[in-house]
Write an enzyme that holds these catalytic residues in place. Sequence first.
Site, PDB file in Angstrom:
ATOM      1  N   MET A  44     -10.841 -14.041 -15.181  1.00 22.77           N
ATOM      2  CA  MET A  44      -9.885 -14.991 -15.687  1.00 22.77           C
ATOM      3  C   MET A  44     -10.060 -15.176 -16.967  1.00 22.77           C
ATOM      4  O   MET A  44     -11.066 -15.114 -17.907  1.00 22.77           O
ATOM      5  CB  MET A  44     -10.121 -16.309 -14.961  1.00 22.77           C
ATOM      6  CG  MET A  44     -10.025 -16.268 -13.526  1.00 22.77           C
ATOM      7  SD  MET A  44     -10.188 -18.009 -12.778  1.00 22.77           S
ATOM      8  CE  MET A  44     -11.018 -17.214 -10.870  1.00 22.77           C
ATOM      9  N   GLY A 104      -7.176 -19.061  -9.627  1.00 18.89           N
ATOM     10  CA  GLY A 104      -7.929 -19.845 -10.596  1.00 18.89           C
ATOM     11  C   GLY A 104      -9.085 -20.539 -10.501  1.00 18.89           C
ATOM     12  O   GLY A 104      -9.851 -20.678 -11.128  1.00 18.89           O
ATOM     13  N   PHE A 105      -9.053 -21.108  -9.224  1.00 21.94           N
ATOM     14  CA  PHE A 105     -10.514 -21.903  -8.746  1.00 21.94           C
ATOM     15  C   PHE A 105     -10.645 -21.599  -7.419  1.00 21.94           C
ATOM     16  O   PHE A 105      -9.778 -21.252  -6.516  1.00 21.94           O
ATOM     17  CB  PHE A 105      -9.915 -23.440  -9.112  1.00 21.94           C
ATOM     18  CG  PHE A 105      -9.689 -23.658 -10.609  1.00 21.94           C
ATOM     19  CD1 PHE A 105     -10.830 -24.144 -11.318  1.00 21.94           C
ATOM     20  CD2 PHE A 105      -8.557 -23.732 -11.031  1.00 21.94           C
ATOM     21  CE1 PHE A 105     -10.527 -24.440 -12.596  1.00 21.94           C
ATOM     22  CE2 PHE A 105      -8.199 -24.232 -12.279  1.00 21.94           C
ATOM     23  CZ  PHE A 105      -9.126 -24.455 -13.179  1.00 21.94           C
ATOM     24  N   GLY A 106     -12.097 -21.535  -7.264  1.00 19.74           N
ATOM     25  CA  GLY A 106     -12.827 -21.366  -5.910  1.00 19.74           C
ATOM     26  C   GLY A 106     -12.602 -22.919  -5.308  1.00 19.74           C
ATOM     27  O   GLY A 106     -12.473 -23.945  -5.925  1.00 19.74           O
ATOM     28  N   SER A 154     -17.314 -13.620  -3.369  1.00 17.31           N
ATOM     29  CA  SER A 154     -16.806 -13.832  -4.548  1.00 17.31           C
ATOM     30  C   SER A 154     -17.825 -14.373  -5.491  1.00 17.31           C
ATOM     31  O   SER A 154     -18.334 -15.485  -5.125  1.00 17.31           O
ATOM     32  CB  SER A 154     -15.440 -14.491  -4.342  1.00 17.31           C
ATOM     33  OG  SER A 154     -15.408 -15.147  -5.777  1.00 17.31           O
ATOM     34  N   GLY A 210      -8.680 -16.917  -0.683  1.00 19.65           N
ATOM     35  CA  GLY A 210      -8.362 -18.127  -0.875  1.00 19.65           C
ATOM     36  C   GLY A 210      -8.733 -18.968   0.500  1.00 19.65           C
ATOM     37  O   GLY A 210      -8.005 -18.731   1.083  1.00 19.65           O
ATOM     38  N   GLY A 211      -9.835 -19.668   0.226  1.00 22.48           N
ATOM     39  CA  GLY A 211     -10.112 -20.635   1.562  1.00 22.48           C
ATOM     40  C   GLY A 211     -10.518 -19.983   2.770  1.00 22.48           C
ATOM     41  O   GLY A 211     -10.275 -20.364   3.951  1.00 22.48           O
ATOM     42  N   GLY A 257     -15.832 -16.947  -0.945  1.00 25.27           N
ATOM     43  CA  GLY A 257     -16.673 -17.726  -2.020  1.00 25.27           C
ATOM     44  C   GLY A 257     -17.816 -18.623  -1.598  1.00 25.27           C
ATOM     45  O   GLY A 257     -18.832 -18.452  -1.274  1.00 25.27           O
ATOM     46  N   SER A 258     -17.178 -19.872  -1.625  1.00 27.35           N
ATOM     47  CA  SER A 258     -18.085 -20.921  -1.355  1.00 27.35           C
ATOM     48  C   SER A 258     -18.643 -20.858   0.362  1.00 27.35           C
ATOM     49  O   SER A 258     -19.716 -21.346   0.576  1.00 27.35           O
ATOM     50  CB  SER A 258     -17.143 -22.302  -1.749  1.00 27.35           C
ATOM     51  OG  SER A 258     -16.019 -22.326  -0.801  1.00 27.35           O
ATOM     52  N   MET A 273      -2.856 -13.532  -1.899  1.00 27.87           N
ATOM     53  CA  MET A 273      -3.273 -14.748  -2.389  1.00 27.87           C
ATOM     54  C   MET A 273      -3.021 -15.873  -1.224  1.00 27.87           C
ATOM     55  O   MET A 273      -1.760 -15.979  -1.231  1.00 27.87           O
ATOM     56  CB  MET A 273      -3.068 -15.213  -3.483  1.00 27.87           C
ATOM     57  CG  MET A 273      -3.633 -14.311  -4.759  1.00 27.87           C
ATOM     58  SD  MET A 273      -5.437 -14.266  -4.811  1.00 27.87           S
ATOM     59  CE  MET A 273      -5.742 -15.927  -5.234  1.00 27.87           C
TER      60      MET A 273
END
Length: 215
Positions: A35, A140-142, A8, A172-173, A193-194, A135
């Site tokens: 978003m 909304g947030f990474g 992401s 998510g996570g 993502g992260s 989800m």
Amino acid sequence: MAVRIEPSILSADFTAIAADVARIPSADLVHVDVMDNHFVPNLTFGLPMVERLLQVTDLPLDVHLMIDDPDRWAPGFAEAGAAVVTFHAEAAKDAVATARAIRSAGAKAGVALKPGTPAGPWLDRLDEFDQVLVMTVEPGFGGQAFQPEMLDKIRQVRGTIGDRDVWLQVDGGIGPATIARTREAGADTFVAGSSVFGDADPDAAVRRLRELATA
């Protein structure tokens, strides 16, 4: 089941997104979180960013619309060349019509479910979608922590998909500590993502996630 890893760009360097995308050649798709600061309390990219990304990468784009009124806006992302356009069930007025419009424009159509949204009402409509996104955090947030209680929902969706050609995505996570659990529950498409862009070697992170999901 095939395994797909989608980094992401929400966790990429916004000042050098093209360069960051070039660092993940092993990815199957690039996940683009759109978003609008209405459906979710964050503001990111729009159609012009997607159009520009399509010019600088050969990787297909999976556009995740976290926006109000996806019925109006979603087909435009398909027309621009996105490979997959996923919109939220909670935001759509007519999810089936929107999915059909996305498909008519040449993209796969995905439906996304927030953690609190039951999967049951959507399972009878699976043939209208090419992807179901469960989800595993609030959108909304990474950088949020994975919600393990979503594993039962993933199992429920997988049980209904069966042999259908419908991707089951989680977002998510997702990282080294969680990807195997979601794979075991039935997911086949993983947004990270992260755990990718936070690594000094993002492509090595992609390959490691793939190994963990296929072990």
